[in-house]
Scaffold this motif. Structure first.
Motif, PDB file in Angstrom:
ATOM      1  N   GLY A 166     -13.589  -5.453  12.098  1.00  0.00           N
ATOM      2  CA  GLY A 166     -13.081  -5.211  10.815  1.00  0.00           C
ATOM      3  C   GLY A 166     -13.441  -6.600   9.878  1.00  0.00           C
ATOM      4  N   ILE A 167     -12.875  -6.221   8.603  1.00  0.00           N
ATOM      5  CA  ILE A 167     -13.435  -7.503   7.589  1.00  0.00           C
ATOM      6  C   ILE A 167     -13.203  -8.875   8.168  1.00  0.00           C
ATOM      7  CG2 ILE A 167     -10.790  -7.551   6.844  1.00  0.00           C
ATOM      8  CD1 ILE A 167     -12.092  -7.945   3.979  1.00  0.00           C
ATOM      9  N   GLY A 168     -14.188  -9.528   7.804  1.00  0.00           N
ATOM     10  CA  GLY A 168     -14.279 -10.905   8.221  1.00  0.00           C
ATOM     11  C   GLY A 168     -14.835 -11.204   9.899  1.00  0.00           C
ATOM     12  N   GLN A 169     -15.362 -10.186  10.338  1.00  0.00           N
ATOM     13  CA  GLN A 169     -15.790 -10.108  11.758  1.00  0.00           C
ATOM     14  C   GLN A 169     -17.188  -9.560  11.826  1.00  0.00           C
ATOM     15  OE1 GLN A 169     -12.857 -10.063  15.095  1.00  0.00           O
ATOM     16  NE2 GLN A 169     -11.701  -9.586  13.320  1.00  0.00           N
ATOM     17  N   ASN A 170     -17.656  -8.763  10.872  1.00  0.00           N
ATOM     18  CA  ASN A 170     -19.023  -8.329  11.047  1.00  0.00           C
ATOM     19  C   ASN A 170     -20.022  -9.517  10.751  1.00  0.00           C
ATOM     20  OD1 ASN A 170     -17.532  -7.712   8.275  1.00  0.00           O
ATOM     21  ND2 ASN A 170     -19.887  -7.681   7.710  1.00  0.00           N
ATOM     22  N   PHE A 171     -21.033  -9.435  11.519  1.00  0.00           N
ATOM     23  CA  PHE A 171     -22.050 -10.592  11.508  1.00  0.00           C
ATOM     24  C   PHE A 171     -23.212  -9.933  10.449  1.00  0.00           C
ATOM     25  CE2 PHE A 171     -23.456  -7.775  14.928  1.00  0.00           C
ATOM     26  CZ  PHE A 171     -24.988  -7.784  14.824  1.00  0.00           C
ATOM     27  N   VAL A 172     -23.216  -8.830  10.186  1.00  0.00           N
ATOM     28  CA  VAL A 172     -24.196  -8.492   9.022  1.00  0.00           C
ATOM     29  C   VAL A 172     -23.681  -7.711   7.718  1.00  0.00           C
ATOM     30  CG1 VAL A 172     -26.404  -8.445  10.594  1.00  0.00           C
ATOM     31  CG2 VAL A 172     -24.951  -6.159  10.346  1.00  0.00           C
ATOM     32  N   ASN A 173     -24.553  -7.590   6.736  1.00  0.00           N
ATOM     33  CA  ASN A 173     -23.711  -6.993   5.457  1.00  0.00           C
ATOM     34  C   ASN A 173     -23.620  -5.544   5.963  1.00  0.00           C
ATOM     35  OD1 ASN A 173     -24.193  -5.353   2.764  1.00  0.00           O
ATOM     36  ND2 ASN A 173     -23.418  -7.469   2.496  1.00  0.00           N
ATOM     37  N   PRO A 174     -22.550  -5.016   5.917  1.00  0.00           N
ATOM     38  CA  PRO A 174     -22.588  -3.366   6.080  1.00  0.00           C
ATOM     39  C   PRO A 174     -23.322  -2.650   5.162  1.00  0.00           C
ATOM     40  CG  PRO A 174     -20.426  -4.627   6.303  1.00  0.00           C
ATOM     41  CD  PRO A 174     -21.457  -5.221   5.569  1.00  0.00           C
TER      42      PRO A 174
ATOM     43  N   ASP B  39     -21.795 -12.556   0.231  1.00  0.00           N
ATOM     44  CA  ASP B  39     -20.757 -12.164   0.857  1.00  0.00           C
ATOM     45  C   ASP B  39     -20.163 -13.200   1.929  1.00  0.00           C
ATOM     46  OD1 ASP B  39     -18.958 -10.273   2.479  1.00  0.00           O
ATOM     47  OD2 ASP B  39     -20.338 -10.088   4.031  1.00  0.00           O
ATOM     48  N   TYR B  40     -18.949 -13.264   1.662  1.00  0.00           N
ATOM     49  CA  TYR B  40     -18.182 -14.400   2.361  1.00  0.00           C
ATOM     50  C   TYR B  40     -18.285 -14.251   4.077  1.00  0.00           C
ATOM     51  CZ  TYR B  40     -15.322 -15.441  -1.756  1.00  0.00           C
ATOM     52  OH  TYR B  40     -15.036 -16.046  -3.083  1.00  0.00           O
ATOM     53  N   THR B  41     -18.278 -13.173   4.613  1.00  0.00           N
ATOM     54  CA  THR B  41     -18.538 -13.018   5.990  1.00  0.00           C
ATOM     55  C   THR B  41     -19.796 -13.307   6.620  1.00  0.00           C
ATOM     56  OG1 THR B  41     -16.854 -11.343   5.755  1.00  0.00           O
ATOM     57  CG2 THR B  41     -17.722 -11.444   7.984  1.00  0.00           C
ATOM     58  N   THR B  42     -20.664 -12.946   5.802  1.00  0.00           N
ATOM     59  CA  THR B  42     -22.245 -13.079   6.417  1.00  0.00           C
ATOM     60  C   THR B  42     -22.848 -14.339   5.860  1.00  0.00           C
ATOM     61  OG1 THR B  42     -22.929 -11.568   5.001  1.00  0.00           O
ATOM     62  CG2 THR B  42     -22.038 -10.821   7.071  1.00  0.00           C
TER      63      THR B  42
ATOM     64  N   SER C 188     -34.690  -8.952   4.794  1.00  0.00           N
ATOM     65  CA  SER C 188     -34.581 -10.275   4.649  1.00  0.00           C
ATOM     66  C   SER C 188     -33.080 -11.047   4.710  1.00  0.00           C
ATOM     67  CB  SER C 188     -35.354 -10.820   3.498  1.00  0.00           C
ATOM     68  OG  SER C 188     -34.578 -10.451   2.375  1.00  0.00           O
ATOM     69  N   ILE C 189     -32.134 -10.360   4.016  1.00  0.00           N
ATOM     70  CA  ILE C 189     -30.862 -10.619   3.950  1.00  0.00           C
ATOM     71  C   ILE C 189     -30.198 -10.546   5.465  1.00  0.00           C
ATOM     72  CG2 ILE C 189     -28.697 -10.168   3.012  1.00  0.00           C
ATOM     73  CD1 ILE C 189     -30.104  -9.906   0.460  1.00  0.00           C
ATOM     74  N   VAL C 190     -30.361  -9.324   5.933  1.00  0.00           N
ATOM     75  CA  VAL C 190     -29.995  -8.873   7.061  1.00  0.00           C
ATOM     76  C   VAL C 190     -30.514  -9.847   8.348  1.00  0.00           C
ATOM     77  CG1 VAL C 190     -29.704  -7.054   8.996  1.00  0.00           C
ATOM     78  CG2 VAL C 190     -29.466  -6.618   6.729  1.00  0.00           C
ATOM     79  N   LEU C 191     -31.707  -9.859   8.261  1.00  0.00           N
ATOM     80  CA  LEU C 191     -32.157 -10.932   9.333  1.00  0.00           C
ATOM     81  C   LEU C 191     -31.612 -12.245   9.194  1.00  0.00           C
ATOM     82  CD1 LEU C 191     -34.008 -11.745  11.491  1.00  0.00           C
ATOM     83  CD2 LEU C 191     -35.881 -12.070   9.885  1.00  0.00           C
ATOM     84  N   MET C 192     -31.489 -13.008   7.870  1.00  0.00           N
ATOM     85  CA  MET C 192     -30.766 -14.018   7.658  1.00  0.00           C
ATOM     86  C   MET C 192     -29.273 -14.278   8.067  1.00  0.00           C
ATOM     87  SD  MET C 192     -33.371 -16.168   7.127  1.00  0.00           S
ATOM     88  CE  MET C 192     -32.196 -17.569   6.749  1.00  0.00           C
ATOM     89  N   ASN C 193     -28.560 -13.091   7.836  1.00  0.00           N
ATOM     90  CA  ASN C 193     -27.270 -12.733   8.378  1.00  0.00           C
ATOM     91  C   ASN C 193     -27.285 -13.098   9.807  1.00  0.00           C
ATOM     92  OD1 ASN C 193     -26.334  -9.968   6.302  1.00  0.00           O
ATOM     93  ND2 ASN C 193     -26.038 -12.095   5.640  1.00  0.00           N
ATOM     94  N   ILE C 194     -28.147 -12.763  10.716  1.00  0.00           N
ATOM     95  CA  ILE C 194     -28.027 -12.835  11.972  1.00  0.00           C
ATOM     96  C   ILE C 194     -28.276 -14.388  12.266  1.00  0.00           C
ATOM     97  CG2 ILE C 194     -29.206 -12.327  14.242  1.00  0.00           C
ATOM     98  CD1 ILE C 194     -29.893  -9.518  12.560  1.00  0.00           C
ATOM     99  N   LEU C 195     -28.978 -14.975  11.504  1.00  0.00           N
ATOM    100  CA  LEU C 195     -29.368 -16.495  11.755  1.00  0.00           C
ATOM    101  C   LEU C 195     -28.385 -17.473  11.279  1.00  0.00           C
ATOM    102  CD1 LEU C 195     -33.143 -16.388  11.140  1.00  0.00           C
ATOM    103  CD2 LEU C 195     -31.939 -16.306  13.364  1.00  0.00           C
ATOM    104  N   VAL C 196     -27.458 -16.847  10.534  1.00  0.00           N
ATOM    105  CA  VAL C 196     -26.171 -17.827   9.816  1.00  0.00           C
ATOM    106  C   VAL C 196     -25.542 -18.778  10.974  1.00  0.00           C
ATOM    107  CG1 VAL C 196     -23.989 -17.764   8.672  1.00  0.00           C
ATOM    108  CG2 VAL C 196     -26.038 -16.517   8.016  1.00  0.00           C
ATOM    109  N   PRO C 197     -25.226 -18.162  12.248  1.00  0.00           N
ATOM    110  CA  PRO C 197     -24.497 -19.151  13.185  1.00  0.00           C
ATOM    111  C   PRO C 197     -25.241 -20.428  13.545  1.00  0.00           C
ATOM    112  CG  PRO C 197     -23.961 -16.925  13.743  1.00  0.00           C
ATOM    113  CD  PRO C 197     -24.974 -16.821  12.457  1.00  0.00           C
ATOM    114  N   LEU C 198     -26.760 -19.975  13.842  1.00  0.00           N
ATOM    115  CA  LEU C 198     -27.448 -21.004  14.025  1.00  0.00           C
ATOM    116  C   LEU C 198     -27.846 -21.943  13.034  1.00  0.00           C
ATOM    117  CD1 LEU C 198     -29.508 -22.126  16.166  1.00  0.00           C
ATOM    118  CD2 LEU C 198     -31.438 -20.657  15.230  1.00  0.00           C
ATOM    119  N   ILE C 199     -27.987 -21.435  11.675  1.00  0.00           N
ATOM    120  CA  ILE C 199     -28.225 -22.436  10.604  1.00  0.00           C
ATOM    121  C   ILE C 199     -26.888 -23.352  10.484  1.00  0.00           C
ATOM    122  CG2 ILE C 199     -28.322 -22.281   8.212  1.00  0.00           C
ATOM    123  CD1 ILE C 199     -29.705 -19.613   8.397  1.00  0.00           C
TER     124      ILE C 199
END
Length: 318
Positions: A114-122, A248-251, A286-297
């Motif tokens: 749910g909200i706050g736990q998705n790792f890419v923009n829906p 987006d706050y979550t991603t 580009s945004i979805v790929l960077m969403n995935i890399l956010v934890p590493l960043i």
């Protein structure tokens, strides 16, 4: 005894609620929604209402099935529905648009908690899935101000003209600024998007760090590659993505340095995809790929702990 509440990060103490923040985003998107109806006609309103209704219904049913607390009232599903519509062509079938809403809410959002736990923009992820599932329908662009949908005239987007190199005339900067060009519902009118962005910054819903860095990076790289930076900024979904998707706050990252790295990555990938890939557009990927890399960043750019003890050097007094 006080109830101990466990929720996903980030954790802020603020008078603002998720509902008020989402309402601000909806208000910021209103100029773009109005512009889409003016440019593409009543069918644009039909697509927006379809995706919003699909997202609301999908969230309500999925929360019931998963036996979780209802979150329809926080309006996040409405924002997802509007953003999804903004990334669709006006000629898209309402059935496909509704299917995109189901993907965005059920698959991308609710299946990850749910909200706050998705790792890419829906909304962007749903758009990518629709692009790969229905490529012809997702790239059928209708000419602006042509509201006769039974025999509407098709056209190419500015990026499509540049990519194909057909020699067709490009729209003027003014036409692109006002939205008098083909494209998705929410990507054509730069004026409406900028007004929405100013509102969000003024309301302190978003920080200008990510959008400004994203746009500046894209402009600089575009110039270095011999492209037209202003054309790249005004065309495609760059402004829509920079203002409403990357923030987006979550991603997106939390701290300043991580935000800069994230935005620079989005800008570089967007222009590289436009220049070297077979796709004329590059914002979604580009945004979805960077969403995935956010934890590493965030791990790499983690700020130093305040008050951290320094290691003693050899010979220092004890």
């Amino acid at each position: 005894m006080n109830k101990f509440i466990v929720s996903s990060s980030p954790h802020f103490q603020s008078k603002d609620t998720t509902q008020t923040l989402m309402l601000d985003v909806i208000l910021a998107l209103t100029p773009a929604m109005i512009a889409s109806v003016i440019i593409f006609g009543f069918r644009a309103a039909v697509i927006i209402l379809t995706t919003v209704a699909s997202c609301i219904l999908s969230e309500y049913i999925s929360r019931r099935v998963m036996k979780r607390r209802q979150t329809v009232g926080d309006l996040s599903c409405v924002v997802t529905g509007v953003l999804l519509a903004m990334n669709l062509p006006v000629s898209i079938s309402p059935i496909i648009a509704a299917f995109g809403g189901v993907i965005a809410i059920v698959v991308v959002k609710q299946m990850f908690g749910g909200i706050g736990q998705n790792f890419v923009n829906p909304a962007l992820t749903a758009r990518i899935i629709l692009m790969n599932s229905f490529p012809a329908k997702m790239t059928a662009w209708t000419a602006p101000m042509d509201h006769s949908f039974s025999d509407a005239m098709t056209t190419a987007t500015p990026l499509g003209v540049l990519s194909e190199g057909t020699g067709a005339a490009l729209p003027s900067y003014l036409d692109m600024f006002l939205g008098n060009t083909g494209g998705c519902l929410g990507e054509t009118c730069a004026l409406a998007l900028i007004l929405g962005g100013i509102y969000l910054v003024a309301r302190r819903v978003i920080s200008p760090v990510i959008p400004v860095t994203y746009l500046a990076t894209a402009a600089v790289l575009s110039a270095l590659l011999g492209r037209d930076p202003l054309m790249d900024i005004l065309s495609g979904g760059l402004l829509l993505g920079a203002i409403f998707m990357t923030t987006d706050y979550t991603t997106s990252p939390i701290n300043f340095s991580a935000r800069v790295i994230y935005a620079v990555g989005c800008g570089v990938l967007t222009i590289l995809i436009r220049q070297f890939a077979s796709l004329p557009e590059g914002v979604s990927y580009s945004i979805v790929l960077m969403n995935i890399l956010v934890p590493l960043i965030e791990r790499v750019a983690k700020p130093q702990t305040f008050g951290k003890m320094k290691a003693k050097k050899a010979g220092d007094a004890k």
